[in-house]
Motif scaffolding. Structure first.
Motif, PDB file in Angstrom:
ATOM      1  N   ALA A  46      33.903  30.837  37.216  1.00  0.00           N
ATOM      2  CA  ALA A  46      33.194  31.933  36.549  1.00  0.00           C
ATOM      3  C   ALA A  46      32.827  33.008  37.558  1.00  0.00           C
ATOM      4  O   ALA A  46      31.834  33.715  37.392  1.00  0.00           O
ATOM      5  N   ALA A  47      33.647  33.149  38.605  1.00  0.00           N
ATOM      6  CA  ALA A  47      33.355  34.094  39.677  1.00  0.00           C
ATOM      7  C   ALA A  47      34.570  34.940  40.034  1.00  0.00           C
ATOM      8  O   ALA A  47      34.635  35.506  41.117  1.00  0.00           O
ATOM      9  N   SER A  48      35.529  35.036  39.133  1.00  0.00           N
ATOM     10  CA  SER A  48      36.768  35.760  39.433  1.00  0.00           C
ATOM     11  C   SER A  48      36.894  36.992  38.543  1.00  0.00           C
ATOM     12  O   SER A  48      36.602  36.944  37.347  1.00  0.00           O
ATOM     13  N   ASN A  49      37.349  38.097  39.141  1.00  0.00           N
ATOM     14  CA  ASN A  49      37.580  39.301  38.338  1.00  0.00           C
ATOM     15  C   ASN A  49      39.036  39.421  37.894  1.00  0.00           C
ATOM     16  O   ASN A  49      39.532  40.520  37.643  1.00  0.00           O
ATOM     17  N   ASP A  50      39.688  38.292  37.750  1.00  0.00           N
ATOM     18  CA  ASP A  50      41.032  38.222  37.163  1.00  0.00           C
ATOM     19  C   ASP A  50      40.867  38.226  35.635  1.00  0.00           C
ATOM     20  O   ASP A  50      41.196  37.269  34.950  1.00  0.00           O
ATOM     21  N   TYR A  51      40.353  39.330  35.108  1.00  0.00           N
ATOM     22  CA  TYR A  51      39.881  39.381  33.721  1.00  0.00           C
ATOM     23  C   TYR A  51      40.940  38.965  32.705  1.00  0.00           C
ATOM     24  O   TYR A  51      40.641  38.272  31.733  1.00  0.00           O
ATOM     25  N   LEU A  52      42.176  39.382  32.903  1.00  0.00           N
ATOM     26  CA  LEU A  52      43.229  39.073  31.941  1.00  0.00           C
ATOM     27  C   LEU A  52      43.966  37.785  32.280  1.00  0.00           C
ATOM     28  O   LEU A  52      44.889  37.401  31.564  1.00  0.00           O
ATOM     29  N   GLY A  53      43.582  37.155  33.369  1.00  0.00           N
ATOM     30  CA  GLY A  53      44.207  35.893  33.758  1.00  0.00           C
ATOM     31  C   GLY A  53      45.644  36.030  34.203  1.00  0.00           C
ATOM     32  O   GLY A  53      46.432  35.075  34.103  1.00  0.00           O
ATOM     33  N   LEU A  54      46.008  37.190  34.765  1.00  0.00           N
ATOM     34  CA  LEU A  54      47.422  37.432  35.081  1.00  0.00           C
ATOM     35  C   LEU A  54      47.837  36.941  36.467  1.00  0.00           C
ATOM     36  O   LEU A  54      49.033  36.851  36.748  1.00  0.00           O
ATOM     37  N   ALA A 231      38.646  62.535  34.148  1.00  0.00           N
ATOM     38  CA  ALA A 231      38.678  62.400  35.608  1.00  0.00           C
ATOM     39  C   ALA A 231      39.847  63.196  36.168  1.00  0.00           C
ATOM     40  O   ALA A 231      40.976  63.085  35.697  1.00  0.00           O
ATOM     41  N   ASP A 232      39.568  63.997  37.191  1.00  0.00           N
ATOM     42  CA  ASP A 232      40.639  64.756  37.855  1.00  0.00           C
ATOM     43  C   ASP A 232      41.448  63.855  38.785  1.00  0.00           C
ATOM     44  O   ASP A 232      42.637  64.094  38.999  1.00  0.00           O
ATOM     45  N   LEU A 233      40.795  62.833  39.323  1.00  0.00           N
ATOM     46  CA  LEU A 233      41.457  61.878  40.218  1.00  0.00           C
ATOM     47  C   LEU A 233      40.993  60.478  39.833  1.00  0.00           C
ATOM     48  O   LEU A 233      39.808  60.255  39.585  1.00  0.00           O
ATOM     49  N   ILE A 234      41.941  59.555  39.764  1.00  0.00           N
ATOM     50  CA  ILE A 234      41.624  58.158  39.456  1.00  0.00           C
ATOM     51  C   ILE A 234      42.099  57.291  40.616  1.00  0.00           C
ATOM     52  O   ILE A 234      43.213  57.464  41.116  1.00  0.00           O
ATOM     53  N   THR A 235      41.233  56.378  41.055  1.00  0.00           N
ATOM     54  CA  THR A 235      41.667  55.366  42.004  1.00  0.00           C
ATOM     55  C   THR A 235      41.609  54.006  41.306  1.00  0.00           C
ATOM     56  O   THR A 235      40.969  53.855  40.267  1.00  0.00           O
ATOM     57  N   GLY A 236      42.271  53.037  41.887  1.00  0.00           N
ATOM     58  CA  GLY A 236      42.269  51.719  41.259  1.00  0.00           C
ATOM     59  C   GLY A 236      42.849  50.665  42.172  1.00  0.00           C
ATOM     60  O   GLY A 236      43.233  50.945  43.318  1.00  0.00           O
ATOM     61  N   THR A 237      42.908  49.458  41.649  1.00  0.00           N
ATOM     62  CA  THR A 237      43.436  48.330  42.416  1.00  0.00           C
ATOM     63  C   THR A 237      44.242  47.428  41.489  1.00  0.00           C
ATOM     64  O   THR A 237      44.061  47.463  40.270  1.00  0.00           O
ATOM     65  N   PHE A 238      45.088  46.626  42.087  1.00  0.00           N
ATOM     66  CA  PHE A 238      45.872  45.648  41.321  1.00  0.00           C
ATOM     67  C   PHE A 238      45.263  44.247  41.421  1.00  0.00           C
ATOM     68  O   PHE A 238      45.832  43.297  40.901  1.00  0.00           O
ATOM     69  N   SER A 239      44.114  44.125  42.078  1.00  0.00           N
ATOM     70  CA  SER A 239      43.545  42.803  42.330  1.00  0.00           C
ATOM     71  C   SER A 239      42.606  42.330  41.228  1.00  0.00           C
ATOM     72  O   SER A 239      42.017  41.252  41.347  1.00  0.00           O
ATOM     73  N   LYS A 240      42.466  43.120  40.167  1.00  0.00           N
ATOM     74  CA  LYS A 240      41.634  42.696  39.044  1.00  0.00           C
ATOM     75  C   LYS A 240      42.527  42.370  37.848  1.00  0.00           C
ATOM     76  O   LYS A 240      42.965  41.245  37.683  1.00  0.00           O
ATOM     77  N   CYS A 241      42.833  43.373  37.035  1.00  0.00           N
ATOM     78  CA  CYS A 241      43.596  43.120  35.802  1.00  0.00           C
ATOM     79  C   CYS A 241      45.093  42.974  36.015  1.00  0.00           C
ATOM     80  O   CYS A 241      45.814  42.665  35.062  1.00  0.00           O
ATOM     81  N   PHE A 242      45.582  43.192  37.229  1.00  0.00           N
ATOM     82  CA  PHE A 242      47.026  43.202  37.446  1.00  0.00           C
ATOM     83  C   PHE A 242      47.515  42.023  38.286  1.00  0.00           C
ATOM     84  O   PHE A 242      48.669  42.001  38.711  1.00  0.00           O
ATOM     85  N   GLY A 243      46.665  41.056  38.527  1.00  0.00           N
ATOM     86  CA  GLY A 243      47.097  39.800  39.123  1.00  0.00           C
ATOM     87  C   GLY A 243      47.804  39.911  40.459  1.00  0.00           C
ATOM     88  O   GLY A 243      48.611  39.051  40.817  1.00  0.00           O
TER      89      GLY A 243
END
Length: 415
Positions: A46-54, A231-243
């Motif tokens: 219950a401590a992981s941000n792998d929200y979609l389980g991918l 938003a004029d600029l978006i940043t993001g990561t693949f370590s959450k919803c993108f497995g």
């Protein structure tokens, strides 16, 4: 003469916590998913941000495996010299289309994507940041040369005051998380965009936790609020919803081109490895084609939120699968964490400097790979530990505040 090592190590803030016997940090896992294996014990993760389980989805694993065999384990160079593969360019094109932006550049980590913002912050600029922004955004601002104005968390009156008093000749950027990773609440994007337009500022949103999760198509907080172009600029990561692992910056073509050639965290880091790129591409396919995963996460989230509030816990203003259970005292927070772990539930305990001293909390996170039985077991553990430590009443309170979640249906602008 001062020894730089001795100057810092005696004041190590977590030393007492580490020495207390509880070990909530740097625990080694030998298995992953909705459950995990820690020290030979199977616990609910219950401590992981792998929200979609991918991260454990077989399609994502297969894509990474194929890329590993074809391209190897490393690109062995930075993107500008020998580190760009056709695979990187495909991911950038796909993400630009997904997010509705002219261009995207991918980075080796999400942290580096936010550090790249420093390249936009010159001496004749001002940047306005939410005090609860992620550490990577804080460091990105520190690396730049802009005048830095902080505003209280989600306090739009304070932000407006800061904007009004700033030198009108300066270029202005409002920088915020989309979904805050500790409290689980959302930025007030409609109001931020309105203030930005009134004061001639640009808006940059870190969608690390909300891209893939929020909105009808999973495009993030902008889509949720009905402000795809907010938003004029978006940043993001693949370590959450993108497995996977890696980062992105999305925006106008000329801005992204500028960052490719001027952002040091883009220019001087070895490229995102091919297996990670392929995993992110496979995950993007799933994000686009399986919206029911988002529904599943929010169904389980509502069950957990409601159950915790019914027991008498305070979960703040969270609207998402990030659920903060507010404790207060740090030593008590550690005892709660240990009690939950002993009961077979692995959570995050948040203490200073992640949260202000005296405001410790237990962060619980929900994944699509959890089951109703997992959620009920988490609730049972919280009930047992909370009653034993006197955090909640012996019997559930009759009334508790309902939870309002950021489900897939977009909210009209300004609501």
């Amino acid at each position: 003469m001062t020894d730089i090592f001795r100057k810092h190590t005696p004041r190590f803030a977590h030393r007492a916590l580490v020495d207390s016997g509880s070990r909530p940090f740097y625990r080694a896992l030998s298995d992953r998913g909705g459950e995990a294996l820690i020290d030979g014990r199977r616990v609910i993760m219950a401590a992981s941000n792998d929200y979609l389980g991918l991260s454990t989805d077989q399609r994502v694993i297969a894509a990474a495996t194929t890329a590993l065999k074809r391209f190897g384990s490393s690109c062995s160079g930075s993107p500008s010299v020998n580190g760009t593969l056709l695979l990187h360019q495909e991911l950038e094109r796909r993400l630009a289309a997904f997010l509705g932006r002219e261009a995207v550049v991918v980075t080796t980590t999400g942290f580096q994507a936010n550090l790249a913002i420093a390249a936009l912050l010159g001496m004749n600029d001002a940047v306005f940041t939410d005090m609860s922004n992620h550490a990577s955004l804080v460091d990105g601002v520190r690396l730049g040369f802009a005048v830095h104005h902080k505003y209280r968390h989600s306090d739009m009156a304070h932000l407006e005051s800061r904007l009004s008093r700033a030198d009108p000749a300066l270029g202005k950027l409002i920088l915020t998380d989309g979904m805050f990773s500790v409290e689980g609440d959302l930025c007030r994007l409609p109001e931020i965009v309105a203030l930005a337009r009134r004061h001639g500022a640009r808006v940059a949103v870190d969608g690390a936790h909300d891209i893939g999760l929020l909105g009808t198509k999973g495009r993030g907080v902008g889509e949720y609020f009905g402000l795809d172009d907010g938003a004029d600029l978006i940043t993001g990561t693949f370590s959450k919803c993108f497995g996977s692992v890696g980062g992105l910056l999305a925006g106008p073509q000329d801005v992204i081109d500028y960052l490719r050639y001027n952002a040091r965290s883009v220019l001087f880091s070895a490229s995102m490895p091919a297996p990670a790129v392929a995993a992110a591409l496979a995950a993007l396919d799933i994000v686009e084609s399986e919206p029911e995963r988002r529904d599943r996460v929010f169904d389980l989230t509502e069950r957990l939120h409601t159950g915790l509030r019914a027991q008498g816990y305070r979960t703040g203003s969270s609207m998402t699968p990030v659920i903060p259970v507010h404790i207060g005292d740090e030593e008590l927070g550690m005892r709660v964490w240990q009690g939950l772990f002993d009961a077979g539930v692995f959570t995050n305990v948040m203490t200073a400097p992640v949260v202000p001293r005296g405001r410790a909390l237990i962060r619980v996170m929900v994944q699509a790979t959890h089951t109703e039985a997992h959620v009920d077991a988490v609730l049972d553990a919280f009930a047992s530990v909370g009653r034993r430590l006197g955090l909640i009443p012996p019997t559930a309170p009759g009334d508790f505040p309902p939870v309002v979640l950021a489900r897939r249906k977009p909210t009209p602008s300004g609501s």
